[in-house]
Design a protein around this motif. Sequence first.
Motif, mmCIF file in Angstrom:
data_model
loop_
_atom_site.group_PDB
_atom_site.id
_atom_site.type_symbol
_atom_site.label_atom_id
_atom_site.label_comp_id
_atom_site.label_asym_id
_atom_site.label_seq_id
_atom_site.Cartn_x
_atom_site.Cartn_y
_atom_site.Cartn_z
ATOM 1 N N LYS A 158 -4.036 19.379 -10.587
ATOM 2 C CA LYS A 158 -4.250 19.331 -9.140
ATOM 3 C C LYS A 158 -3.153 18.509 -8.471
ATOM 4 C CE LYS A 158 -9.197 19.738 -9.845
ATOM 5 N NZ LYS A 158 -10.485 19.061 -9.776
ATOM 6 N N ILE A 159 -3.106 18.602 -7.166
ATOM 7 C CA ILE A 159 -2.186 17.801 -6.364
ATOM 8 C C ILE A 159 -2.959 16.569 -5.919
ATOM 9 C CG2 ILE A 159 -0.790 17.727 -4.269
ATOM 10 C CD1 ILE A 159 -0.708 20.891 -4.543
ATOM 11 N N LEU A 160 -2.507 15.396 -6.321
ATOM 12 C CA LEU A 160 -3.190 14.153 -5.998
ATOM 13 C C LEU A 160 -2.554 13.522 -4.769
ATOM 14 C CD1 LEU A 160 -5.458 12.261 -7.009
ATOM 15 C CD2 LEU A 160 -3.681 10.966 -8.201
ATOM 16 N N LEU A 161 -3.361 13.346 -3.738
ATOM 17 C CA LEU A 161 -2.908 12.778 -2.470
ATOM 18 C C LEU A 161 -3.325 11.306 -2.434
ATOM 19 C CD1 LEU A 161 -4.176 15.724 -0.256
ATOM 20 C CD2 LEU A 161 -1.919 15.450 -1.300
ATOM 21 N N VAL A 162 -2.358 10.400 -2.532
ATOM 22 C CA VAL A 162 -2.632 8.970 -2.631
ATOM 23 C C VAL A 162 -2.393 8.300 -1.283
ATOM 24 C CG1 VAL A 162 -2.034 6.828 -3.828
ATOM 25 C CG2 VAL A 162 -1.922 9.015 -5.057
ATOM 26 N N PHE A 163 -3.423 7.646 -0.773
ATOM 27 C CA PHE A 163 -3.332 6.964 0.522
ATOM 28 C C PHE A 163 -4.394 5.874 0.582
ATOM 29 C CE2 PHE A 163 -6.373 10.327 0.890
ATOM 30 C CZ PHE A 163 -7.407 9.793 1.646
ATOM 31 N N CYS A 164 -4.334 5.063 1.619
ATOM 32 C CA CYS A 164 -5.360 4.061 1.871
ATOM 33 C C CYS A 164 -5.870 4.250 3.290
ATOM 34 C CB CYS A 164 -4.811 2.641 1.680
ATOM 35 S SG CYS A 164 -6.105 1.397 1.827
ATOM 36 N N SER A 165 -7.159 4.472 3.415
ATOM 37 C CA SER A 165 -7.747 4.760 4.727
ATOM 38 C C SER A 165 -8.099 3.499 5.518
ATOM 39 C CB SER A 165 -8.989 5.645 4.567
ATOM 40 O OG SER A 165 -9.968 4.956 3.816
ATOM 41 N N THR A 166 -7.836 2.336 4.950
ATOM 42 C CA THR A 166 -8.068 1.091 5.699
ATOM 43 C C THR A 166 -6.722 0.448 6.024
ATOM 44 O OG1 THR A 166 -8.173 -0.329 3.736
ATOM 45 C CG2 THR A 166 -10.235 0.707 4.453
ATOM 46 N N ASP A 167 -6.774 -0.614 6.797
ATOM 47 C CA ASP A 167 -5.549 -1.323 7.181
ATOM 48 C C ASP A 167 -5.129 -2.365 6.153
ATOM 49 O OD1 ASP A 167 -4.897 0.010 9.480
ATOM 50 O OD2 ASP A 167 -6.024 -1.323 10.800
ATOM 51 N N ALA A 168 -5.545 -2.195 4.933
ATOM 52 C CA ALA A 168 -5.193 -3.147 3.877
ATOM 53 C C ALA A 168 -3.692 -3.107 3.613
ATOM 54 C CB ALA A 168 -5.950 -2.818 2.600
ATOM 55 N N ILE A 169 -3.171 -4.240 3.216
ATOM 56 C CA ILE A 169 -1.755 -4.311 2.817
ATOM 57 C C ILE A 169 -1.705 -4.029 1.320
ATOM 58 C CG2 ILE A 169 0.258 -5.799 2.603
ATOM 59 C CD1 ILE A 169 -0.824 -7.309 5.089
ATOM 60 N N ILE A 170 -1.073 -2.937 0.992
ATOM 61 C CA ILE A 170 -0.990 -2.497 -0.401
ATOM 62 C C ILE A 170 0.430 -2.747 -0.904
ATOM 63 C CG2 ILE A 170 -1.312 -0.576 -2.002
ATOM 64 C CD1 ILE A 170 -3.872 -1.263 -0.466
ATOM 65 N N PRO A 171 0.582 -3.523 -1.985
ATOM 66 C CA PRO A 171 1.920 -3.750 -2.513
ATOM 67 C C PRO A 171 2.499 -2.474 -3.125
ATOM 68 C CG PRO A 171 0.272 -4.794 -3.918
ATOM 69 C CD PRO A 171 -0.455 -4.240 -2.735
ATOM 70 N N VAL A 172 3.792 -2.356 -3.084
ATOM 71 C CA VAL A 172 4.480 -1.170 -3.599
ATOM 72 C C VAL A 172 4.135 -0.911 -5.055
ATOM 73 C CG1 VAL A 172 6.750 -0.183 -4.096
ATOM 74 C CG2 VAL A 172 6.361 -1.374 -1.938
ATOM 75 N N TRP A 173 4.049 -1.956 -5.855
ATOM 76 C CA TRP A 173 3.782 -1.768 -7.289
ATOM 77 C C TRP A 173 2.436 -1.085 -7.531
ATOM 78 C CZ3 TRP A 173 -0.640 -3.851 -9.010
ATOM 79 C CH2 TRP A 173 -1.159 -4.978 -8.355
#
Length: 176
Positions: free
Chosen positions: A66-81
Amino acid sequence: MNNKDTQLVNRVAQSGLITINLEDDYPTHEMVSFDLKNFLFQGLILKEKDFRVSLKDHNWDQYRGKILLVFCSTDAIIPVWAYMLIATYAVPWTLEVFPGNRDDYLRNHYSRVIQSKDFSYLSGERVVIKGCSKKPVPHTAFLQLTSALVPMVQSVMYGEPCSTVPVFKRPKMQDI
């Protein structure tokens, strides 16, 4: 009434219009969402140790092919790693890992498809870009396709061959 009087003529088929249906290039593989919110403490904070354990224990097999769509639906700060770590787990199972939601993916997908096509066979032709899709083709695809066609085609129309909206018509040499 003789047979000549009752014979139907398909004027659309005789018009010489070439129809392009962007729906034909819609992704054929299932797209699934991977919302990082579900892996965050209280949906907002990434705790590295907990995050790593959650990813390790996650059922990655569900994304096979499948095609995995990676995102965050909140305003959290997500580190690049964190995105990089997700890729290390997902890549062996998925067809593609994409950073963004479904709308982002479709815009990117159509951009790649349109850029990869050779439209030179349409030089001088009258083209209809089919509207009324059953699938959610993004409006950006229509813009990009029209931009690719205008330098070479005689005209661009939108809709169905039997009912079109004129979008572009190359001026005749005497009109220039």
